[in-house]
Scaffold this motif. Structure first.
Motif, mmCIF file in Angstrom:
data_model
loop_
_atom_site.group_PDB
_atom_site.id
_atom_site.type_symbol
_atom_site.label_atom_id
_atom_site.label_comp_id
_atom_site.label_asym_id
_atom_site.label_seq_id
_atom_site.Cartn_x
_atom_site.Cartn_y
_atom_site.Cartn_z
ATOM 1 N N PRO A 196 0.809 -1.228 0.000
ATOM 2 C CA PRO A 196 0.000 0.000 0.000
ATOM 3 C C PRO A 196 0.839 1.273 0.000
ATOM 4 O O PRO A 196 0.444 2.276 -0.600
ATOM 5 N N LEU A 245 -4.954 2.136 -3.907
ATOM 6 C CA LEU A 245 -4.619 2.089 -2.492
ATOM 7 C C LEU A 245 -5.563 1.165 -1.730
ATOM 8 O O LEU A 245 -5.150 0.402 -0.858
ATOM 9 N N SER A 266 -4.697 -2.469 -2.602
ATOM 10 C CA SER A 266 -3.425 -2.877 -2.005
ATOM 11 C C SER A 266 -3.529 -3.106 -0.509
ATOM 12 O O SER A 266 -2.723 -3.839 0.079
ATOM 13 N N SER A 267 -4.527 -2.494 0.137
ATOM 14 C CA SER A 267 -4.665 -2.638 1.582
ATOM 15 C C SER A 267 -5.055 -4.058 1.991
ATOM 16 O O SER A 267 -5.088 -4.372 3.182
#
Length: 300
Positions: free
Chosen positions: A108, A249, A252-253
């Motif tokens: 992230p 984002l 990716s978390s």
């Protein structure tokens, strides 16, 4: 479509948790595969099998691929699928799963950084704080659950740092350059670019000799096949769908949720939840919320 408090559809959160379940199992599957195969063999196997699974979708889509999408899909294939598969498999021959899990949590951060530097996204203090809290929570959970040998091999550690950078570039590329493509098309075409080279690598890696000489080879192949089919083929389609619905984002978390999933499995298996693990879990959830919080218009 129903939306959560973060502004993203509830289906996005469902996909996020499903991916956490899938990818949360990837490290143990790689560990089992590496008992027999080398890092190169495992990486090549993973990509080859995933390519074959999605070839019915990827090859026809590749035939009608528009010129402007060739480079973005190639980037996704090489940086989002191909190279990281080899890098993670190779690194795990020298690093513990807990170490790999913590370094994977940098994804992230790189998605945030790449989005800002290469794709013109405005840096947001709230998102930056969310990235930091999520990483602290994920690292803390891994350390309290498995312990951590801080004596990491620097070269192999940097290999994983580079892999997470590649993931950040790939996630932003999908989100900003592949918006006209369907998730299954992106996944299939991306794997088509790297699938055949991976099969060639596998052919010259000594794979055939390993299958004939090692008594545990078929069992290990089964673990890698599960990893490839679910941890790569199915997971990348879901991940690409998630990126199209949300942001690089947000997608990716998922790396922050993977250690949280491991703790939940441990509790179901009779392990006790330590108070500090609950705190780290709350940090992860708070970080993900901050990363993806979208204030209502006029509230700021």
């Amino acid at each position: 479509m129903k939306k959560s408090g973060s502004g993203f559809p509830l289906s996005a959160w469902v996909i996020l948790f499903v991916l956490a379940l899938m990818w949360g199992s990837s490290f143990i599957l790689m560990k089992q595969g590496l008992k027999v195969f080398s890092g190169v063999q495992l990486g090549a196997l993973r990509i080859s099998i995933a390519f074959l699974c999605l070839a019915p979708f990827g090859i026809p889509a590749l035939m009608r691929l528009r010129k402007k999408h060739v480079l973005p899909v190639l980037v996704v294939g090489v940086l989002g699928n191909g190279l990281p598969a080899f890098m993670f498999a190779t690194a795990q021959t020298k690093l513990e799963s807990s170490q790999a899990g913590i370094l994977n949590g940098l994804t992230p951060f790189f998605a945030f950084l790449v989005g800002w530097l290469l794709f013109g996204l405005k840096p947001n203090m709230r998102s930056g704080l969310g990235v930091l809290l999520g990483f602290i929570g994920a690292a803390g959970l891994i350390i309290t659950k498995t312990g951590l040998n801080l004596n990491m091999d620097l070269g192999y550690s940097m290999l994983l740092v580079l892999a997470t950078l590649f993931y950040g570039i790939s996630a932003n590329t999908i989100r900003h350059k592949c918006t006209e493509l369907k998730p299954v098309e992106i996944s299939g075409m991306a794997l088509s670019f790297v699938g055949i080279p991976a099969m060639i690598v596998l052919l010259f890696s000594g794979f055939t000799d390993t299958m004939q000489s090692d008594p545990g080879a078929w069992r290990a192949l089964g673990f890698v096949a599960v990893l490839a089919m679910f941890g790569t083929a199915v997971a990348v389609v879901l991940f690409n769908k998630l990126l199209k619905e949300t942001s690089a984002l947000f997608g990716s978390s998922v790396t922050y949720l993977m250690p949280l999933v491991a703790v939940v499995w441990g509790i179901l298996d009779g392990e006790k939840l330590l108070p500090v693990q609950g705190v780290f879990g709350l940090l992860i959830l708070s970080g993900i919320y901050l990363v993806n919080y979208q204030p209502k218009k006029g509230s700021e």
